[in-house]
Motif scaffolding. Structure first.
Motif, PDB file in Angstrom:
ATOM      1  N   ALA A  14      -6.002  -9.098   9.857  1.00  0.00           N
ATOM      2  CA  ALA A  14      -6.991  -8.215  10.463  1.00  0.00           C
ATOM      3  C   ALA A  14      -6.429  -7.460  11.640  1.00  0.00           C
ATOM      4  CB  ALA A  14      -8.217  -9.026  10.890  1.00  0.00           C
ATOM      5  N   GLY A  15      -6.862  -6.231  11.761  1.00  0.00           N
ATOM      6  CA  GLY A  15      -6.542  -5.492  12.967  1.00  0.00           C
ATOM      7  C   GLY A  15      -5.436  -4.476  12.841  1.00  0.00           C
ATOM      8  N   ALA A  16      -4.584  -4.580  11.855  1.00  0.00           N
ATOM      9  CA  ALA A  16      -3.454  -3.655  11.760  1.00  0.00           C
ATOM     10  C   ALA A  16      -3.885  -2.320  11.155  1.00  0.00           C
ATOM     11  CB  ALA A  16      -2.334  -4.284  10.941  1.00  0.00           C
ATOM     12  N   TYR A  17      -4.984  -1.793  11.678  1.00  0.00           N
ATOM     13  CA  TYR A  17      -5.575  -0.582  11.086  1.00  0.00           C
ATOM     14  C   TYR A  17      -4.606   0.570  10.982  1.00  0.00           C
ATOM     15  CZ  TYR A  17     -10.168  -2.708  11.711  1.00  0.00           C
ATOM     16  OH  TYR A  17     -11.235  -3.528  11.635  1.00  0.00           O
ATOM     17  N   GLY A  18      -4.069   0.943  12.150  1.00  0.00           N
ATOM     18  CA  GLY A  18      -3.227   2.146  12.203  1.00  0.00           C
ATOM     19  C   GLY A  18      -2.108   2.115  11.192  1.00  0.00           C
ATOM     20  N   PRO A  19      -1.211   1.159  11.279  1.00  0.00           N
ATOM     21  CA  PRO A  19      -0.090   1.113  10.339  1.00  0.00           C
ATOM     22  C   PRO A  19      -0.549   1.000   8.887  1.00  0.00           C
ATOM     23  CG  PRO A  19       0.307  -0.344  12.187  1.00  0.00           C
ATOM     24  CD  PRO A  19      -1.106   0.147  12.336  1.00  0.00           C
ATOM     25  N   ALA A  20      -1.567   0.186   8.666  1.00  0.00           N
ATOM     26  CA  ALA A  20      -1.997  -0.031   7.280  1.00  0.00           C
ATOM     27  C   ALA A  20      -2.487   1.268   6.653  1.00  0.00           C
ATOM     28  CB  ALA A  20      -3.098  -1.080   7.233  1.00  0.00           C
ATOM     29  N   TYR A  21      -3.354   1.997   7.361  1.00  0.00           N
ATOM     30  CA  TYR A  21      -3.874   3.241   6.773  1.00  0.00           C
ATOM     31  C   TYR A  21      -2.807   4.319   6.707  1.00  0.00           C
ATOM     32  CZ  TYR A  21      -8.589   1.533   6.188  1.00  0.00           C
ATOM     33  OH  TYR A  21      -9.665   0.841   5.750  1.00  0.00           O
ATOM     34  N   LEU A  22      -1.894   4.288   7.690  1.00  0.00           N
ATOM     35  CA  LEU A  22      -0.781   5.249   7.624  1.00  0.00           C
ATOM     36  C   LEU A  22       0.068   5.019   6.376  1.00  0.00           C
ATOM     37  CD1 LEU A  22       0.803   5.805  11.151  1.00  0.00           C
ATOM     38  CD2 LEU A  22      -0.125   7.507   9.567  1.00  0.00           C
ATOM     39  N   VAL A  23       0.399   3.763   6.143  1.00  0.00           N
ATOM     40  CA  VAL A  23       1.227   3.415   4.985  1.00  0.00           C
ATOM     41  C   VAL A  23       0.505   3.787   3.695  1.00  0.00           C
ATOM     42  CG1 VAL A  23       2.122   1.475   3.642  1.00  0.00           C
ATOM     43  CG2 VAL A  23       2.606   1.645   6.089  1.00  0.00           C
ATOM     44  N   SER A  24      -0.761   3.414   3.647  1.00  0.00           N
ATOM     45  CA  SER A  24      -1.561   3.698   2.466  1.00  0.00           C
ATOM     46  C   SER A  24      -1.628   5.216   2.209  1.00  0.00           C
ATOM     47  CB  SER A  24      -2.945   3.098   2.676  1.00  0.00           C
ATOM     48  OG  SER A  24      -3.794   3.489   1.655  1.00  0.00           O
ATOM     49  N   GLY A  25      -1.864   5.971   3.282  1.00  0.00           N
ATOM     50  CA  GLY A  25      -1.933   7.425   3.152  1.00  0.00           C
ATOM     51  C   GLY A  25      -0.606   8.006   2.697  1.00  0.00           C
ATOM     52  N   LEU A  26       0.462   7.445   3.268  1.00  0.00           N
ATOM     53  CA  LEU A  26       1.796   7.916   2.917  1.00  0.00           C
ATOM     54  C   LEU A  26       2.071   7.686   1.430  1.00  0.00           C
ATOM     55  CD1 LEU A  26       4.108   9.177   4.572  1.00  0.00           C
ATOM     56  CD2 LEU A  26       5.245   6.941   4.448  1.00  0.00           C
ATOM     57  N   ILE A  27       1.636   6.534   0.940  1.00  0.00           N
ATOM     58  CA  ILE A  27       1.850   6.236  -0.491  1.00  0.00           C
ATOM     59  C   ILE A  27       1.109   7.268  -1.349  1.00  0.00           C
ATOM     60  CG2 ILE A  27       1.473   4.560  -2.340  1.00  0.00           C
ATOM     61  CD1 ILE A  27       1.838   2.348  -0.266  1.00  0.00           C
ATOM     62  N   PHE A  28      -0.158   7.524  -0.998  1.00  0.00           N
ATOM     63  CA  PHE A  28      -0.917   8.542  -1.741  1.00  0.00           C
ATOM     64  C   PHE A  28      -0.180   9.874  -1.711  1.00  0.00           C
ATOM     65  CE2 PHE A  28      -4.843   5.936  -1.588  1.00  0.00           C
ATOM     66  CZ  PHE A  28      -5.282   6.157  -2.872  1.00  0.00           C
ATOM     67  N   PHE A  29       0.293  10.234  -0.506  1.00  0.00           N
ATOM     68  CA  PHE A  29       0.950  11.527  -0.340  1.00  0.00           C
ATOM     69  C   PHE A  29       2.206  11.629  -1.206  1.00  0.00           C
ATOM     70  CE2 PHE A  29       3.769  14.564   1.706  1.00  0.00           C
ATOM     71  CZ  PHE A  29       2.906  15.650   1.882  1.00  0.00           C
TER      72      PHE A  29
END
Ligand code: ATP
Ligand code: MG
Lengths: 243, 246
Positions: A190-205
């Motif tokens: 829990a809590g690693a919002y920033g990196p997690a969503y960045l990574v996820s977004g990067l994968i989509f991109f």
């Protein structure tokens, strides 16, 4: 609460990288099967709406308007909860590819329809004059030309289909967005919002950007080809020769 | 059933597009082997008339028949396969196929001809129009005149007994008109039925057995080229011919 700059948060994401990879694989699997369904629906309804047959056109019209004018997320919920409560519950993954397939089928059918309508009337005339029946004409003459015309918008459809797998998180899907969400709210992570969503977004991109670029390239190539066609139009009267 | 000798028969045919009556009660018989030339001003219904003969348009009333068989939307594919081919003003070659593929598609898919035989027949016809070396080219890389010659070769590969031409030289640059007309003239020596909409009076004079002049959706005058060029009777025919012959 950790921020984007927190090294520890990045470390957590790295440790649990398999979660993201699995999420990506689920997303791609759902998108892949959904795409097959969407293509079948899209081509069938696209043919219906250009068939000149009133009842078939009406079927296609109603379908398209219904799916384009209600939110995808509602369709997902309907398929998942309503069927579950009426005792016909489907697994989330099945709900995923069915709902995305039905939804994008509507959009793809519009792409196919406009692609068929973009083939010049003379091509239909030539096919009929040679003695082709409807299916032979479509198969050998019209659809091969349609496919070239619709490649660019189809590329965009695939991109939007991949992104729309994110709607499945609402019914507890295992796609990339759902995995990311579970990750950032999970007990150990829990809590690693920033990196997690960045990574996820990067994968989509990384998946979607090349597809978008491909669509743009196809479009440019198509434009060039149609522009290269020789213009030989003159009117009958002008071309008349005196003998 | 029509009389056996009538290849194409139009019996009191009318055609309306919405409220626009484009053809008003046409009666016309074309005999097997006949070369018929249709002339008339723009918008007089020539294209509509010829398109009725192979079912590209459906008559609003009256009957169209080919060799005694009713031409309807339901039966057009079968009848066209069996009897006729068409050459269009805009060529209408299939742009996603090479020239050779354009020529072998219909014989293979519609007549069950083997690829080997279809290719052989296609090459013979390409030779006839003088474009064997273009077999593997794509249509859009060719000049208008070349495309139209290919379109004629494509029409011939079906070995049809009727070939329709709708203003085959009207979309061509002037210097390419002759190469197409020469081929059509050569074709007219075969024992096929030709129906040709054209403004090419030299061609009509040489090739036509009979000419008809259309105006305002009716056949206004009918006769041999000799009749048309020496003593046309109708005022509208005279006016049209004087305009077109300068
Ligand atoms: N598909 C269609 N829908 C509506 N009107 C049409 C259609 N096809 C032809 N028409 C109309 O029918 C009339 C006759 O057209 P047609 O093309 O048969 O004339 P034409 O003699 O071949 O003329 P042109 O010399 O210009 O080719 C015209 O007024 C035209 O606008
Ligand atoms: Mg015309």
């Amino acid at each position: 609460m950790s921020t984007v700059l927190s090294a520890r948060a990045w470390e957590t994401v790295w440790t649990y990288r398999a979660t993201f990879v699995q999420g990506l694989l689920n997303t791609l699997e759902t998108a892949g099967i959904a795409l097959v369904i969407a293509l079948i629906i899209g081509f069938t309804l696209g043919l219906f709406s250009t068939s000149g047959h009133k009842a078939l056109k009406a079927v296609a019209r109603v379908y398209v308007e219904f799916f384009q004018n209600t939110p995808l997320i509602l369709q997902v919920c309907f398929l998942y909860y309503v069927l579950a409560y009426s005792g016909m519950g489907l697994p989330v993954i099945v709900v995923g590819f069915i709902s995305l397939g039905l939804y994008h089928g509507a959009y793809i059918s519009e792409v196919v329809r406009s692609g068929i309508e973009a083939v010049p009337a003379g091509q239909f005339d030539a096919a009929h004059s040679q003695g082709f029946e409807y299916f032979g004409m479509m198969r050998y003459i019209i659809l091969p030309q349609t496919v070239r015309i619709i490649l660019p918008p189809m590329g965009n459809q695939v991109v939007s289909l991949i992104k729309n797998t994110s709607c499945l998180y609402i019914v507890g899907g295992a796609d990339l967005i759902a995995s990311t969400y579970n990750f950032v709210t999970g007990d150990n992570t829990a809590g690693a919002y920033g990196p997690a969503y960045l990574v996820s977004g990067l994968i989509f991109f990384v998946i979607c950007y090349p597809l978008s670029m491909l669509a743009v390239r196809w479009e440019a190539r198509l434009k060039k080809r149609t522009a290269a066609r020789p213009a030989t139009q003159t009117t009958g009267e002008e071309a008349t020769r005196d003998e | 059933m029509q009389a056996a000798s009538s290849m194409i028969s139009l019996d009191n045919v009318t055609k309306r597009f919405g409220s626009n009556e484009v053809l008003k009660g046409i009666n016309l018989q074309v005999q097997a082997g006949e070369k018929l030339v249709i002339i008339g001003p723009s918008g007089s219904g020539k294209s509509t008339l010829i398109r009725l003969m192979n079912g590209l348009e459906e008559a609003t009333s009256g009957h169209v028949s080919i060799d005694g068989h009713a031409m309807t939307h339901r039966h057009r594919a079968k009848l066209n396969r069996e009897y006729s081919s068409m050459v269009f003003q805009q060529f209408n070659l299939y742009p996603h196929m090479t020239v050779l593929e354009n020529l072998i598609l219909a014989p293979m898919k519609l007549k069950g001809v083997s690829k080997e035989d279809a290719v052989k027949c296609a090459m013979e016809n390409l030779k006839r129009v003088g474009l064997e070396e273009k077999a593997n080219a794509y249509p859009t890389t060719l000049s208008g005149g070349q495309q139209q010659r290919i379109a004629i070769a494509r029409a011939l590969t079906m070995k049809s007994s009727i070939v329709f031409f709708d203003e085959p030289t009207s979309a061509l640059d002037p210097e390419m008109v002759k190469e197409v007309l020469d081929i059509m003239e050569d074709l007219s020596k075969d024992n096929i039925t030709m129906v040709v909409v054209t403004h090419e009076m030299g061609f009509a004079r040489k090739v036509a057995d009979r000419m008809i002049f259309c105006d305002g959706g009716s056949i206004v005058e009918e006769g041999t080229p000799e009749h048309f060029f020496t003593h046309p009777e109708n005022e509208r025919t005279k006016r049209f011919l004087s305009k077109i012959l300068h």
